[in-house]
Design an enzyme around this catalytic site. Structure first.
Site, PDB file in Angstrom:
ATOM      1  N   ASP A   1       0.807  -1.222   0.000  1.00  0.00           N
ATOM      2  CA  ASP A   1       0.000   0.000   0.000  1.00  0.00           C
ATOM      3  C   ASP A   1       0.838   1.268   0.000  1.00  0.00           C
ATOM      4  O   ASP A   1       0.598   2.166  -0.795  1.00  0.00           O
ATOM      5  CB  ASP A   1      -0.966  -0.003   1.193  1.00  0.00           C
ATOM      6  CG  ASP A   1      -2.010  -1.094   1.043  1.00  0.00           C
ATOM      7  OD1 ASP A   1      -2.908  -0.938   0.202  1.00  0.00           O
ATOM      8  OD2 ASP A   1      -1.905  -2.117   1.748  1.00  0.00           O
TER       9      ASP A   1
ATOM     10  N   ARG B   1       2.666   6.430  16.561  1.00  0.00           N
ATOM     11  CA  ARG B   1       2.208   7.354  15.529  1.00  0.00           C
ATOM     12  C   ARG B   1       2.650   8.798  15.740  1.00  0.00           C
ATOM     13  O   ARG B   1       3.104   9.448  14.798  1.00  0.00           O
ATOM     14  CB  ARG B   1       0.689   7.248  15.362  1.00  0.00           C
ATOM     15  CG  ARG B   1       0.232   5.837  14.930  1.00  0.00           C
ATOM     16  CD  ARG B   1       0.892   5.413  13.618  1.00  0.00           C
ATOM     17  NE  ARG B   1       0.530   4.073  13.187  1.00  0.00           N
ATOM     18  CZ  ARG B   1       1.327   2.992  13.271  1.00  0.00           C
ATOM     19  NH1 ARG B   1       2.539   3.112  13.804  1.00  0.00           N
ATOM     20  NH2 ARG B   1       0.939   1.823  12.812  1.00  0.00           N
TER      21      ARG B   1
ATOM     22  N   ASP C   1      -5.259   5.075  13.007  1.00  0.00           N
ATOM     23  CA  ASP C   1      -3.932   5.602  12.688  1.00  0.00           C
ATOM     24  C   ASP C   1      -3.988   6.857  11.817  1.00  0.00           C
ATOM     25  O   ASP C   1      -3.202   7.780  11.991  1.00  0.00           O
ATOM     26  CB  ASP C   1      -3.085   4.512  12.021  1.00  0.00           C
ATOM     27  CG  ASP C   1      -2.621   3.469  13.033  1.00  0.00           C
ATOM     28  OD1 ASP C   1      -2.507   3.821  14.226  1.00  0.00           O
ATOM     29  OD2 ASP C   1      -2.375   2.309  12.644  1.00  0.00           O
TER      30      ASP C   1
ATOM     31  N   SER D   1      -3.769  -8.325   9.337  1.00  0.00           N
ATOM     32  CA  SER D   1      -3.096  -7.045   9.279  1.00  0.00           C
ATOM     33  C   SER D   1      -2.303  -6.900  10.577  1.00  0.00           C
ATOM     34  O   SER D   1      -2.858  -6.982  11.671  1.00  0.00           O
ATOM     35  CB  SER D   1      -4.143  -5.938   9.145  1.00  0.00           C
ATOM     36  OG  SER D   1      -3.563  -4.714   9.510  1.00  0.00           O
TER      37      SER D   1
HETATM   38  N1  ARG Z   1      -6.353  -1.043  17.030  1.00  0.00           N
HETATM   39  C1  ARG Z   1      -5.014  -0.722  17.375  1.00  0.00           C
HETATM   40  C2  ARG Z   1      -4.853   0.770  17.493  1.00  0.00           C
HETATM   41  O1  ARG Z   1      -5.635   1.492  16.960  1.00  0.00           O
HETATM   42  C3  ARG Z   1      -3.993  -1.337  16.476  1.00  0.00           C
HETATM   43  C4  ARG Z   1      -4.130  -1.081  15.017  1.00  0.00           C
HETATM   44  C5  ARG Z   1      -2.917  -1.589  14.355  1.00  0.00           C
HETATM   45  N2  ARG Z   1      -2.984  -1.812  12.981  1.00  0.00           N
HETATM   46  C6  ARG Z   1      -2.973  -3.056  12.439  1.00  0.00           C
HETATM   47  N3  ARG Z   1      -2.761  -3.125  11.158  1.00  0.00           N
HETATM   48  N4  ARG Z   1      -3.149  -4.125  13.105  1.00  0.00           N
HETATM   49  O2  ARG Z   1      -3.948   1.229  18.125  1.00  0.00           O
END
Ligand code: ARG
Length: 400
Positions: A16, A97, A126, A177
Site C-alpha cells: 500500500d 504514531r 492511525d 493485518s
Molecule cells: N487497534 C489498534 C490501534 O488502533 C492497532 C491497530 C494496528 N494496525 C494493524 N494493522 N493491526 O492502536
C-alpha cells in the site's frame, strides 16, 4: 497543478505505501515523493525497504532509527501513566504514531516539502493520529491520504503497483493485518474478524504457548527511579535494552497476550489481538510501586487521569494541550515512585510477589496485628462517629 509539489510519505515497504508513490505522482500530480521509514524495532530489514522506495519512484528514501526516542519519550511516559486503553491495551501502535508524525514534519521542513502523506485507510485510528499530530506540529502542511480516496481493492492495488514496477508480494501475504514495533504486535482482520473465533497459535511471535513454557517459575526484579524502569535483576539497563530483554523473558513464559473487542475512535468495534509482554508487566509493576509510595488520595485521583490519558493517546491527541496538562500532573506524582518490584513468571502469569522502596509509606507498626501495634484503637470510635454522622442523620430522617 497537483495537490502538492513535494511530499514526505510515511513508508513501511508494504504494497500500500509503495503504491502511494506512483499514485501521488501520476494521479495527484505530485512532483516529488520523499519516503521516510521509521525504525521502531519492528525487526524488518531496512536497507531493502530503502531501496524498494527508490525503485517505486521515490526521489529520496530516508530511514530514521528512532528506537531510543520511542521508548524514552513515548513508552516511558505511558508507563508512568499506567496507560491501558479500555483497561487492557498498552497502546503499542498508538504511541508510535505521534513519533512518526514528528519525524515526518521534521523531514518536510528539512527538504522543503509542502505536504505529508500516509497510506492509512479511512476506517482506522492511525489516520487520525497521523493527521492530528502533523497538524499540531505544523498546521501549514497539507496531509495527503491516497488510500482514503482511491477505492481500490487489494487486487486492484497490487495490479496498479505492477504497472509501475512494484512487485506483488512474493510470499502469500499474511491473512492478517499486523503492526509491530518494540512495544509489541497488533494483529487484526482475516479470520479474527469473527469475535467467537479462537486466535490460532501461529499468529503469535513474542509470546509462547503455555504448553511450551518452562515448568519452573522464574523470578525477576524490576527497579524504578521516579517512575521510570531503570534496572532488571539489579543491573542498570538503557531503555531499549530493558524493553527488549523484558519482552523476551516475559514472553517466554507465555505472558503478554490480549484478545479484546475494542472501540475505535471512528465508531467501529474491532476485534484485536495484542502481544505486549514488556509493557504489560512494566505497567503492572509500576502501578504496584505507586500503591506503596503514593498517598491514597493521589493514587485514587490519578486513576481518573490515567483513564483520560489513555483515551487521548488512543484518539490521536498526543500533541494536545490536555495531554500536556495531564503530563504535568503525572510527572509531579512520580517524584517518589522509586523502588523495586519482584515478580514471578509462570505458565502465562506474571504475579507480583514483593516490593520495597526507600520512599515506602507502608508503616509496619501501624499495620501490624502483633504486639508492636502502635495504632490508637480508641481513636477509631470518635472518627467513626463523625464519619458516619451524615448517614445517621439521613437514616433517622427516613424512619419517620
Ligand atoms: N487497534 C489498534 C490501534 O488502533 C492497532 C491497530 C494496528 N494496525 C494493524 N494493522 N493491526 O492502536
Amino acid at each position: 497543478m497537483g495537490r502538492a509539489k513535494k511530499v514526505v510519505l510515511a513508508y513501511s515497504g508494504g504494497v500500500d505505501t509503495s503504491v502511494c508513490i506512483p499514485y501521488l505522482k501520476h494521479e495527484w500530480g505530485v512532483e516529488e515523493v520523499i519516503t521516510l521509514a521509521a525504525d521502531l524495532g519492528q525487526g524488518d530489514e531496512l536497507e531493502p525497504i530503502r531501496e524498494k522506495a527508490l525503485k517505486s519512484g521515490a526521489s529520496e528514501s530516508l530511514v530514521a532509527d528512532v528506537k531510543e526516542s520511542f521508548i524514552k519519550d513515548y513508552a516511558f511516559p505511558a508507563i508512568q501513566a499506567n496507560a491501558l486503553y479500555e483497561n487492557r491495551y498498552p497502546l503499542g501502535t498508538a504511541l508510535a504514531r505521534p513519533l512518526i508524525a514528528k519525524i515526518l514534519v521534521e523531514a518536510a521542513a528539512k527538504y522543503g516539502a509542502d505536504a505529508i502523506a500516509h497510506g492509512c485507510t479511512g476506517k482506522g485510528n492511525d489516520q487520525v493520529r497521523f493527521d492530528v499530530s502533523c497538524t499540531a506540529l505544523n498546521p501549514n502542511l497539507k496531509i495527503l491520504a491516497p488510500a482514503r480516496e482511491w477505492g481500490m481493492s487489494r487486487e486492484a492495488t497490487i495490479a496498479y503497483g505492477e504497472k509501475f514496477g512494484i512487485p506483488s508480494p512474493v510470499k502469500k501475504s499474511s491473512p492478517y493485518s499486523i503492526d509491530k514495533n518494540l512495544l509489541g504486535r497488533s494483529i487484526e482482520a482475516g479470520a479474527l474478524e469473527d469475535p467467537k473465533f479462537e486466535p490460532p497459535e501461529e499468529i503469535y511471535e513474542m509470546t509462547k504457548a503455555i504448553a511450551d513454557t518452562p515448568n519452573e517459575p522464574e523470578y525477576i526484579e524490576i527497579g524504578f527511579t521516579q517512575g521510570l524502569p531503570t534496572t532488571l535483576n539489579g543491573i542498570p539497563k538503557d531503555p531499549v535494552a530493558l524493553i527488549q530483554e523484558l519482552n523476551q523473558l516475559v514472553g517466554s513464559h507465555g505472558v503478554g497476550r490480549i484478545d479484546m473487542i475494542e472501540n475505535r475512535l471512528v465508531g467501529i468495534k474491532s476485534r484485536e489481538i495484542y502481544e505486549s509482554p514488556a509493557m504489560l508487566v512494566l505497567i503492572q509493576a509500576h502501578r504496584d510501586l505507586e500503591s506503596l509510595t503514593l498517598t491514597a488520595d493521589v493514587s485514587h485521583y490519578k486513576r481518573g487521569i490515567e483513564e483520560t490519558y489513555s483515551q487521548i493517546v488512543y484518539n490521536g491527541l498526543w500533541y494536545s494541550p490536555l495531554k500536556a496538562a495531564l503530563d504535568a500532573f503525572i510527572q509531579k506524582t512520580q517524584e517518589r515512585v522509586s523502588g523495586i518490584v519482584r515478580l514471578k513468571l509462570f505458565k502465562g502469569n506474571a504475579t507480583i510477589v514483593g516490593r520495597w522502596s526507600d520512599n515506602s509509606l507502608y508503616t509496619p507498626d501501624l499495620a501490624t496485628y502483633g504486639a508492636e501495634d502502635q495504632f490508637d484503637h480508641k481513636a477509631a470510635e470518635g472518627f467513626i462517629y463523625v464519619w458516619g454522622l451524615p448517614t445517621r442523620i439521613w437514616a433517622q430522617q427516613n424512619r419517620e
